[in-house]
Design an enzyme around this catalytic site. Structure first.
Site, PDB file in Angstrom:
ATOM      1  N   GLU A   1       7.888 -14.315 -10.167  1.00 51.55           N
ATOM      2  CA  GLU A   1       6.772 -13.628  -9.487  1.00 51.55           C
ATOM      3  C   GLU A   1       5.514 -14.452  -9.716  1.00 51.55           C
ATOM      4  O   GLU A   1       4.440 -13.930 -10.001  1.00 51.55           O
ATOM      5  CB  GLU A   1       6.561 -12.232 -10.077  1.00 51.55           C
ATOM      6  CG  GLU A   1       7.738 -11.297  -9.960  1.00 51.55           C
ATOM      7  CD  GLU A   1       7.468  -9.965 -10.649  1.00 51.55           C
ATOM      8  OE1 GLU A   1       7.088  -9.959 -11.832  1.00 51.55           O
ATOM      9  OE2 GLU A   1       7.625  -8.937  -9.979  1.00 51.55           O
ATOM     10  N   ASP A   5      -2.291  -8.981 -17.539  1.00 49.89           N
ATOM     11  CA  ASP A   5      -1.335  -9.053 -16.439  1.00 49.89           C
ATOM     12  C   ASP A   5      -1.789  -9.965 -15.300  1.00 49.89           C
ATOM     13  O   ASP A   5      -2.029  -9.512 -14.185  1.00 49.89           O
ATOM     14  CB  ASP A   5      -1.025  -7.638 -15.899  1.00 49.89           C
ATOM     15  CG  ASP A   5       0.100  -7.655 -14.876  1.00 49.89           C
ATOM     16  OD1 ASP A   5       0.690  -8.734 -14.625  1.00 49.89           O
ATOM     17  OD2 ASP A   5       0.387  -6.585 -14.309  1.00 49.89           O
ATOM     18  N   HIS A  10       4.253  -9.866 -18.865  1.00 50.37           N
ATOM     19  CA  HIS A  10       3.813  -8.543 -19.320  1.00 50.37           C
ATOM     20  C   HIS A  10       4.068  -8.328 -20.812  1.00 50.37           C
ATOM     21  O   HIS A  10       3.206  -7.822 -21.519  1.00 50.37           O
ATOM     22  CB  HIS A  10       4.521  -7.440 -18.532  1.00 50.37           C
ATOM     23  CG  HIS A  10       4.193  -7.437 -17.081  1.00 50.37           C
ATOM     24  ND1 HIS A  10       4.756  -6.545 -16.198  1.00 50.37           N
ATOM     25  CD2 HIS A  10       3.372  -8.224 -16.339  1.00 50.37           C
ATOM     26  CE1 HIS A  10       4.294  -6.783 -14.979  1.00 50.37           C
ATOM     27  NE2 HIS A  10       3.456  -7.798 -15.040  1.00 50.37           N
ATOM     28  N   ASP A  57       9.558  -8.237 -18.059  1.00 52.42           N
ATOM     29  CA  ASP A  57       8.661  -9.199 -17.424  1.00 52.42           C
ATOM     30  C   ASP A  57       8.044 -10.049 -18.539  1.00 52.42           C
ATOM     31  O   ASP A  57       7.363  -9.522 -19.422  1.00 52.42           O
ATOM     32  CB  ASP A  57       7.583  -8.439 -16.632  1.00 52.42           C
ATOM     33  CG  ASP A  57       6.670  -9.362 -15.845  1.00 52.42           C
ATOM     34  OD1 ASP A  57       6.140 -10.319 -16.441  1.00 52.42           O
ATOM     35  OD2 ASP A  57       6.461  -9.113 -14.648  1.00 52.42           O
ATOM     36  N   HIS A  86      11.811  -4.110  -5.609  1.00 51.88           N
ATOM     37  CA  HIS A  86      10.601  -3.701  -6.344  1.00 51.88           C
ATOM     38  C   HIS A  86       9.891  -2.587  -5.588  1.00 51.88           C
ATOM     39  O   HIS A  86       9.558  -2.746  -4.421  1.00 51.88           O
ATOM     40  CB  HIS A  86       9.675  -4.914  -6.505  1.00 51.88           C
ATOM     41  CG  HIS A  86       8.676  -4.768  -7.608  1.00 51.88           C
ATOM     42  ND1 HIS A  86       7.830  -3.692  -7.708  1.00 51.88           N
ATOM     43  CD2 HIS A  86       8.403  -5.549  -8.674  1.00 51.88           C
ATOM     44  CE1 HIS A  86       7.072  -3.834  -8.781  1.00 51.88           C
ATOM     45  NE2 HIS A  86       7.404  -4.955  -9.397  1.00 51.88           N
ATOM     46  N   HIS A 123      -0.302 -13.421 -13.646  1.00 53.37           N
ATOM     47  CA  HIS A 123       0.822 -14.358 -13.701  1.00 53.37           C
ATOM     48  C   HIS A 123       0.361 -15.793 -13.449  1.00 53.37           C
ATOM     49  O   HIS A 123      -0.568 -16.021 -12.686  1.00 53.37           O
ATOM     50  CB  HIS A 123       1.863 -13.993 -12.629  1.00 53.37           C
ATOM     51  CG  HIS A 123       2.388 -12.599 -12.767  1.00 53.37           C
ATOM     52  ND1 HIS A 123       3.354 -12.088 -11.937  1.00 53.37           N
ATOM     53  CD2 HIS A 123       2.099 -11.603 -13.636  1.00 53.37           C
ATOM     54  CE1 HIS A 123       3.629 -10.843 -12.295  1.00 53.37           C
ATOM     55  NE2 HIS A 123       2.868 -10.525 -13.315  1.00 53.37           N
ATOM     56  N   HIS A 128      11.813 -10.624 -15.155  1.00 51.77           N
ATOM     57  CA  HIS A 128      10.822 -11.268 -14.294  1.00 51.77           C
ATOM     58  C   HIS A 128      10.308 -12.465 -15.068  1.00 51.77           C
ATOM     59  O   HIS A 128       9.805 -12.292 -16.187  1.00 51.77           O
ATOM     60  CB  HIS A 128       9.653 -10.329 -13.982  1.00 51.77           C
ATOM     61  CG  HIS A 128       9.987  -9.260 -12.988  1.00 51.77           C
ATOM     62  ND1 HIS A 128       9.157  -8.193 -12.752  1.00 51.77           N
ATOM     63  CD2 HIS A 128      11.040  -9.116 -12.158  1.00 51.77           C
ATOM     64  CE1 HIS A 128       9.695  -7.427 -11.814  1.00 51.77           C
ATOM     65  NE2 HIS A 128      10.848  -7.958 -11.442  1.00 51.77           N
ATOM     66  N   ARG A 168       0.818  -1.209   0.000  1.00 53.18           N
ATOM     67  CA  ARG A 168       0.000   0.000   0.000  1.00 53.18           C
ATOM     68  C   ARG A 168       0.853   1.261   0.000  1.00 53.18           C
ATOM     69  O   ARG A 168       0.337   2.367  -0.070  1.00 53.18           O
ATOM     70  CB  ARG A 168      -0.982  -0.004   1.168  1.00 53.18           C
ATOM     71  CG  ARG A 168      -2.216  -0.831   0.872  1.00 53.18           C
ATOM     72  CD  ARG A 168      -3.081  -1.030   2.094  1.00 53.18           C
ATOM     73  NE  ARG A 168      -2.395  -1.759   3.147  1.00 53.18           N
ATOM     74  CZ  ARG A 168      -2.222  -3.081   3.140  1.00 53.18           C
ATOM     75  NH1 ARG A 168      -2.675  -3.806   2.146  1.00 53.18           N
ATOM     76  NH2 ARG A 168      -1.595  -3.673   4.129  1.00 53.18           N
ATOM     77  N   TYR A 185       3.512  -1.157  -5.857  1.00 58.29           N
ATOM     78  CA  TYR A 185       2.622  -1.116  -7.018  1.00 58.29           C
ATOM     79  C   TYR A 185       1.792   0.165  -7.048  1.00 58.29           C
ATOM     80  O   TYR A 185       1.392   0.629  -8.104  1.00 58.29           O
ATOM     81  CB  TYR A 185       1.642  -2.305  -6.988  1.00 58.29           C
ATOM     82  CG  TYR A 185       2.274  -3.645  -7.247  1.00 58.29           C
ATOM     83  CD1 TYR A 185       3.214  -3.805  -8.262  1.00 58.29           C
ATOM     84  CD2 TYR A 185       1.912  -4.757  -6.500  1.00 58.29           C
ATOM     85  CE1 TYR A 185       3.777  -5.042  -8.511  1.00 58.29           C
ATOM     86  CE2 TYR A 185       2.473  -6.001  -6.747  1.00 58.29           C
ATOM     87  CZ  TYR A 185       3.403  -6.142  -7.746  1.00 58.29           C
ATOM     88  OH  TYR A 185       3.955  -7.365  -7.994  1.00 58.29           O
ATOM     89  N   HIS A 199       7.186   0.008 -11.542  1.00 57.50           N
ATOM     90  CA  HIS A 199       6.250   0.172 -12.647  1.00 57.50           C
ATOM     91  C   HIS A 199       6.205   1.653 -12.997  1.00 57.50           C
ATOM     92  O   HIS A 199       5.923   2.465 -12.109  1.00 57.50           O
ATOM     93  CB  HIS A 199       4.855  -0.311 -12.243  1.00 57.50           C
ATOM     94  CG  HIS A 199       4.790  -1.775 -11.923  1.00 57.50           C
ATOM     95  ND1 HIS A 199       3.635  -2.411 -11.571  1.00 57.50           N
ATOM     96  CD2 HIS A 199       5.760  -2.729 -11.920  1.00 57.50           C
ATOM     97  CE1 HIS A 199       3.881  -3.699 -11.364  1.00 57.50           C
ATOM     98  NE2 HIS A 199       5.170  -3.909 -11.558  1.00 57.50           N
ATOM     99  N   GLU A 210      10.039  -1.288 -15.503  1.00 56.50           N
ATOM    100  CA  GLU A 210       9.513  -2.604 -15.867  1.00 56.50           C
ATOM    101  C   GLU A 210       8.678  -2.518 -17.141  1.00 56.50           C
ATOM    102  O   GLU A 210       7.894  -1.578 -17.314  1.00 56.50           O
ATOM    103  CB  GLU A 210       8.678  -3.170 -14.699  1.00 56.50           C
ATOM    104  CG  GLU A 210       8.168  -4.579 -14.987  1.00 56.50           C
ATOM    105  CD  GLU A 210       7.691  -5.307 -13.731  1.00 56.50           C
ATOM    106  OE1 GLU A 210       8.019  -4.872 -12.606  1.00 56.50           O
ATOM    107  OE2 GLU A 210       6.987  -6.313 -13.896  1.00 56.50           O
TER     108      GLU A 210
HETATM  109 ZN    ZN Z   1       2.575  -8.471 -13.500  1.00 57.63          ZN
HETATM  110 FE    FE Z   2       6.945  -8.144 -12.948  1.00 60.76          FE
HETATM  111 FE    FE Z   3       6.401  -5.604 -11.254  1.00 61.39          FE
END
Ligand code: ZN
Ligand code: FE
Ligand code: FE
Length: 280
Positions: free
Chosen positions: A255, A223, A178, A175, A67, A225, A210, A37, A70, A107, A142
């Site tokens: 991931e 997106d 992605h 990734d 990383h 995974h 990734h 968060r 997000y 990102h 990314e």
């Molecule tokens: Zn992703």
């Molecule tokens: Fe990723």
């Molecule tokens: Fe990522």
């Protein structure tokens, strides 16, 4: 050397996390620089970081791939929200300096209707302000799936950010889920996609991967995974990736939807896919 790892929690400290990684058969790892968060984080524990770096050196680890949160959106519509995101980036980069020589991946952001050009300009502004002149960590953008208004779903957009910031210590983390979601066919033509990356961005800027399979078909921009070999990319694609001469030596981070035993299995599986020892 194949550098494989997964996302790990660093709540027990970095030195302990290196031990956990080694137990899983990993020789690199990723971690979130703060909770998802995006709340405030403490400064890193320097003795613990030094101990971790020593262990990594003893165990011949590859570079770590931290990383960013997000939720950190450097190109969100409201100026006050962007300012908050910029403060998170600045704080992350300051803390990462305790782990010199490693990577910080994030990102690029979602432009939320402002348009990609405005988003790219705002991302460049934030990076330019946050990256200190002699910053000891390489920052990685990314490659994104192009979900919603994500910036970075094409190699051209990433190139525009790299050019806008104009620093050599800014690179790209590819990734696999992605890019396939984002219409780069690494299943049918991995060589062609890497050639396109080289033409548009330059392969010297590719610093990490990734490794994720995808729950969705080609160019779906979703997106989601999947475990290695169980999605639309398939095992053969990962065999090609771990054996590709142009990807050799790059840290590869899982991931995938797994707990630790699942990660250990995938790491072992990927090591088996590597055709023998190809030391030069
Ligand atoms: Zn992703
Ligand atoms: Fe990723
Ligand atoms: Fe990522």
């Amino acid at each position: 050397m194949l550098y494989l790892g997964c996302h790990l929690s660093t709540t027990g400290g970095f030195a302990a996390t290196v031990d956990t990684a080694a137990e899983l058969g990993a020789n690199t790892f990723a971690y979130f620089t703060r909770n998802p968060r995006g709340s405030r984080a403490r400064a890193e524990d320097l003795p613990d970081c030094r101990k971790a770096m020593e262990k990594m050196n003893d165990l011949s680890f590859g570079k770590l791939v931290a990383h960013g949160a997000y939720t950190m959106n450097l190109c969100t519509g409201k100026e006050e929200d962007r300012a908050f995101a910029r403060s998170l980036l600045e704080e992350d980069l300051r803390r990462m300096a305790a782990l010199p020589g490693n990577f910080y991946n994030f990102h690029p952001g979602s432009h939320v209707g402002q348009g990609a050009d405005t988003g790219i300009a705002q991302i460049c502004e934030a990076l330019t302000a946050a990256m200190a002149p002699n910053y000891p960590v390489t920052v990685l953008l990314e490659t994104m799936a192009g979900k919603g208004t994500e910036v970075g779903g094409s190699f051209q957009e990433l190139k525009a950010i790299l050019d806008g910031v104009g620093r050599q210590d800014l690179g790209v983390c590819l990734d696999t889920c992605h890019v396939y979601d984002g219409r780069y066919d690494i299943v049918g033509n991995l060589d062609g996609v890497l050639e396109e990356f080289d033409r548009v961005i330059g392969l010297d800027r590719l610093k990490a991967l990734h490794l994720n399979d995808s729950k969705n078909p080609f160019a779906s921009h979703k997106d989601r995974h999947e475990k290695i070999g169980e999605g639309s990319l398939g095992m053969e694609t990962f065999r090609k990736i771990v054996n590709h001469p142009k990807l050799r030596g790059l840290p590869m981070i899982l991931e995938t939807p797994n707990e630790l035993p699942g990660y250990a299995r995938e790491i072992a599986l990927l090591r088996q896919l590597e055709d023998g020892e190809q030391e030069v």
